[in-house]
Design a protein around this motif. Structure first.
Motif, PDB file in Angstrom:
ATOM      1  N   HIS A  14       0.870  -1.173   0.000  1.00 44.61           N
ATOM      2  CA  HIS A  14       0.000   0.000   0.000  1.00 44.61           C
ATOM      3  C   HIS A  14       0.915   1.233   0.000  1.00 44.61           C
ATOM      4  O   HIS A  14       1.955   1.234   0.660  1.00 44.61           O
ATOM      5  CB  HIS A  14      -0.878  -0.037   1.255  1.00 44.61           C
ATOM      6  CG  HIS A  14      -1.930   0.997   1.272  1.00 44.61           C
ATOM      7  ND1 HIS A  14      -1.674   2.288   1.640  1.00 44.61           N
ATOM      8  CD2 HIS A  14      -3.252   0.936   0.970  1.00 44.61           C
ATOM      9  CE1 HIS A  14      -2.787   2.989   1.573  1.00 44.61           C
ATOM     10  NE2 HIS A  14      -3.759   2.191   1.161  1.00 44.61           N
ATOM     11  N   GLU A  81      -3.402  -8.197   5.144  1.00 49.58           N
ATOM     12  CA  GLU A  81      -4.359  -8.871   6.034  1.00 49.58           C
ATOM     13  C   GLU A  81      -4.921  -7.902   7.062  1.00 49.58           C
ATOM     14  O   GLU A  81      -6.107  -7.959   7.400  1.00 49.58           O
ATOM     15  CB  GLU A  81      -3.684 -10.065   6.705  1.00 49.58           C
ATOM     16  CG  GLU A  81      -3.357 -11.189   5.727  1.00 49.58           C
ATOM     17  CD  GLU A  81      -2.393 -12.221   6.280  1.00 49.58           C
ATOM     18  OE1 GLU A  81      -2.111 -12.216   7.498  1.00 49.58           O
ATOM     19  OE2 GLU A  81      -1.906 -13.039   5.469  1.00 49.58           O
ATOM     20  N   ARG A  83      -5.386  -4.727   6.619  1.00 45.84           N
ATOM     21  CA  ARG A  83      -6.346  -3.870   5.917  1.00 45.84           C
ATOM     22  C   ARG A  83      -7.651  -4.609   5.606  1.00 45.84           C
ATOM     23  O   ARG A  83      -8.706  -3.995   5.525  1.00 45.84           O
ATOM     24  CB  ARG A  83      -5.718  -3.318   4.647  1.00 45.84           C
ATOM     25  CG  ARG A  83      -4.639  -2.307   4.952  1.00 45.84           C
ATOM     26  CD  ARG A  83      -3.973  -1.783   3.699  1.00 45.84           C
ATOM     27  NE  ARG A  83      -2.857  -0.917   4.042  1.00 45.84           N
ATOM     28  CZ  ARG A  83      -2.963   0.279   4.574  1.00 45.84           C
ATOM     29  NH1 ARG A  83      -4.140   0.786   4.833  1.00 45.84           N
ATOM     30  NH2 ARG A  83      -1.891   0.994   4.867  1.00 45.84           N
ATOM     31  N   GLN A  84      -7.602  -5.930   5.450  1.00 46.85           N
ATOM     32  CA  GLN A  84      -8.830  -6.700   5.238  1.00 46.85           C
ATOM     33  C   GLN A  84      -9.663  -6.769   6.510  1.00 46.85           C
ATOM     34  O   GLN A  84     -10.890  -6.764   6.463  1.00 46.85           O
ATOM     35  CB  GLN A  84      -8.496  -8.117   4.765  1.00 46.85           C
ATOM     36  CG  GLN A  84      -7.998  -8.174   3.340  1.00 46.85           C
ATOM     37  CD  GLN A  84      -7.560  -9.577   2.944  1.00 46.85           C
ATOM     38  OE1 GLN A  84      -7.466 -10.485   3.770  1.00 46.85           O
ATOM     39  NE2 GLN A  84      -7.283  -9.762   1.667  1.00 46.85           N
ATOM     40  N   THR A  85      -8.992  -6.837   7.655  1.00 48.26           N
ATOM     41  CA  THR A  85      -9.690  -6.960   8.937  1.00 48.26           C
ATOM     42  C   THR A  85     -10.063  -5.601   9.529  1.00 48.26           C
ATOM     43  O   THR A  85     -11.156  -5.440  10.062  1.00 48.26           O
ATOM     44  CB  THR A  85      -8.819  -7.738   9.940  1.00 48.26           C
ATOM     45  OG1 THR A  85      -8.478  -9.005   9.353  1.00 48.26           O
ATOM     46  CG2 THR A  85      -9.545  -7.965  11.252  1.00 48.26           C
ATOM     47  N   TRP A  86      -9.148  -4.644   9.451  1.00 54.10           N
ATOM     48  CA  TRP A  86      -9.360  -3.307  10.001  1.00 54.10           C
ATOM     49  C   TRP A  86      -9.233  -2.327   8.837  1.00 54.10           C
ATOM     50  O   TRP A  86      -8.171  -1.739   8.596  1.00 54.10           O
ATOM     51  CB  TRP A  86      -8.340  -3.005  11.092  1.00 54.10           C
ATOM     52  CG  TRP A  86      -8.414  -3.956  12.243  1.00 54.10           C
ATOM     53  CD1 TRP A  86      -9.285  -3.909  13.297  1.00 54.10           C
ATOM     54  CD2 TRP A  86      -7.594  -5.118  12.462  1.00 54.10           C
ATOM     55  NE1 TRP A  86      -9.054  -4.959  14.151  1.00 54.10           N
ATOM     56  CE2 TRP A  86      -8.017  -5.727  13.663  1.00 54.10           C
ATOM     57  CE3 TRP A  86      -6.542  -5.712  11.761  1.00 54.10           C
ATOM     58  CZ2 TRP A  86      -7.438  -6.878  14.177  1.00 54.10           C
ATOM     59  CZ3 TRP A  86      -5.959  -6.868  12.265  1.00 54.10           C
ATOM     60  CH2 TRP A  86      -6.407  -7.435  13.462  1.00 54.10           C
ATOM     61  N   SER A  87     -10.322  -2.120   8.133  1.00 50.82           N
ATOM     62  CA  SER A  87     -10.301  -1.360   6.870  1.00 50.82           C
ATOM     63  C   SER A  87      -9.972   0.122   7.053  1.00 50.82           C
ATOM     64  O   SER A  87      -9.601   0.792   6.090  1.00 50.82           O
ATOM     65  CB  SER A  87     -11.632  -1.514   6.143  1.00 50.82           C
ATOM     66  OG  SER A  87     -12.694  -1.044   6.946  1.00 50.82           O
ATOM     67  N   ASP A  88     -10.087   0.643   8.270  1.00 53.44           N
ATOM     68  CA  ASP A  88      -9.792   2.062   8.509  1.00 53.44           C
ATOM     69  C   ASP A  88      -8.300   2.342   8.716  1.00 53.44           C
ATOM     70  O   ASP A  88      -7.907   3.507   8.809  1.00 53.44           O
ATOM     71  CB  ASP A  88     -10.555   2.570   9.736  1.00 53.44           C
ATOM     72  CG  ASP A  88     -12.049   2.704   9.487  1.00 53.44           C
ATOM     73  OD1 ASP A  88     -12.445   2.708   8.304  1.00 53.44           O
ATOM     74  OD2 ASP A  88     -12.805   2.806  10.467  1.00 53.44           O
ATOM     75  N   THR A  90      -4.724   3.428   8.305  1.00 46.87           N
ATOM     76  CA  THR A  90      -4.138   4.342   7.313  1.00 46.87           C
ATOM     77  C   THR A  90      -2.711   3.971   6.950  1.00 46.87           C
ATOM     78  O   THR A  90      -2.286   4.179   5.819  1.00 46.87           O
ATOM     79  CB  THR A  90      -4.155   5.797   7.822  1.00 46.87           C
ATOM     80  OG1 THR A  90      -3.307   5.903   8.979  1.00 46.87           O
ATOM     81  CG2 THR A  90      -5.571   6.265   8.130  1.00 46.87           C
ATOM     82  N   CYS A 114      -4.406   4.638  12.656  1.00 50.22           N
ATOM     83  CA  CYS A 114      -5.814   4.312  12.449  1.00 50.22           C
ATOM     84  C   CYS A 114      -6.671   5.413  13.094  1.00 50.22           C
ATOM     85  O   CYS A 114      -6.229   6.040  14.063  1.00 50.22           O
ATOM     86  CB  CYS A 114      -6.104   2.968  13.114  1.00 50.22           C
ATOM     87  SG  CYS A 114      -7.677   2.221  12.700  1.00 50.22           S
ATOM     88  N   GLU A 119      -8.828  -0.414  17.201  1.00 52.49           N
ATOM     89  CA  GLU A 119      -8.395  -1.071  15.972  1.00 52.49           C
ATOM     90  C   GLU A 119      -6.888  -0.953  15.787  1.00 52.49           C
ATOM     91  O   GLU A 119      -6.227  -1.886  15.326  1.00 52.49           O
ATOM     92  CB  GLU A 119      -9.130  -0.492  14.763  1.00 52.49           C
ATOM     93  CG  GLU A 119     -10.604  -0.836  14.734  1.00 52.49           C
ATOM     94  CD  GLU A 119     -11.489   0.079  15.584  1.00 52.49           C
ATOM     95  OE1 GLU A 119     -10.987   0.992  16.275  1.00 52.49           O
ATOM     96  OE2 GLU A 119     -12.715  -0.135  15.563  1.00 52.49           O
TER      97      GLU A 119
END
Length: 158
Positions: A14, A81, A83-88, A90, A114, A119
């Motif tokens: 990312h 992974e 980002r898949q679980t905790w989409s917020d 940064t 974040c 999270e």
């Protein structure tokens, strides 16, 4: 892009993430700045330190080795992974040292930025726990044995 030998596709980083394996000392301010963002309500930073004892023995120092291309790929997978679980989330920053480290030196720094602290804490814990199980990084502990002799042993870590 690096190919993973873990049996999965190569993972692109990312643009807000940062991954390093270095012989140089780790810098908390640098890692914190790399995780900083105006959208964050929290940055959780975890530092792994070389302690003076392990399993009842007095540790003298550690030596770390890594298979760097695969380790960086594992760091990327961990971030994906997260980002898949905790989409917020940064930012995900993972820096790890190799070479000889003395007592009190930092071996790993992880920072997660974040909007919310819960999270950020959960994602940071996931990062270090997963890194310790997956990344091809090993440490050799140098310690005093039961008779006072200097001993060493390789330990799969991280």
């Amino acid at each position: 892009m690096l190919a993973s030998s873990l049996g999965s596709q190569s993972v692109s980083a990312h643009p807000n993430d940062h991954f390093v394996i270095t012989i140089a000392p780790l810098l908390i301010d640098e890692v914190y700045q790399q995780a900083d963002d105006a959208a964050n309500g929290a940055i959780v930073l975890m530092s792994g330190m070389v302690r003076n004892n392990s399993e009842g023995f007095s540790v003298l120092h550690l030596e770390y080795q890594a298979y760097e291309p695969m380790a960086i790929q594992v760091f990327r997978q961990i971030a994906a992974e997260i980002r898949q679980t905790w989409s917020d989330v940064t930012h995900v920053v993972i820096h790890h040292r190799v070479g000889r480290l003395e007592i009190g030196e930092m071996s790993v720094l992880i920072a997660v930025g974040c909007p919310h602290r819960k999270e950020a804490f959960e994602a940071c814990q996931y990062a270090i726990d997963t890194l310790k199980h997956r990344a091809p990084i090993w440490k050799k502990e140098f310690y005093y044995g039961k008779s006072g002799e200097v001993c060493s042993s390789w330990v799969k870590c991280c």
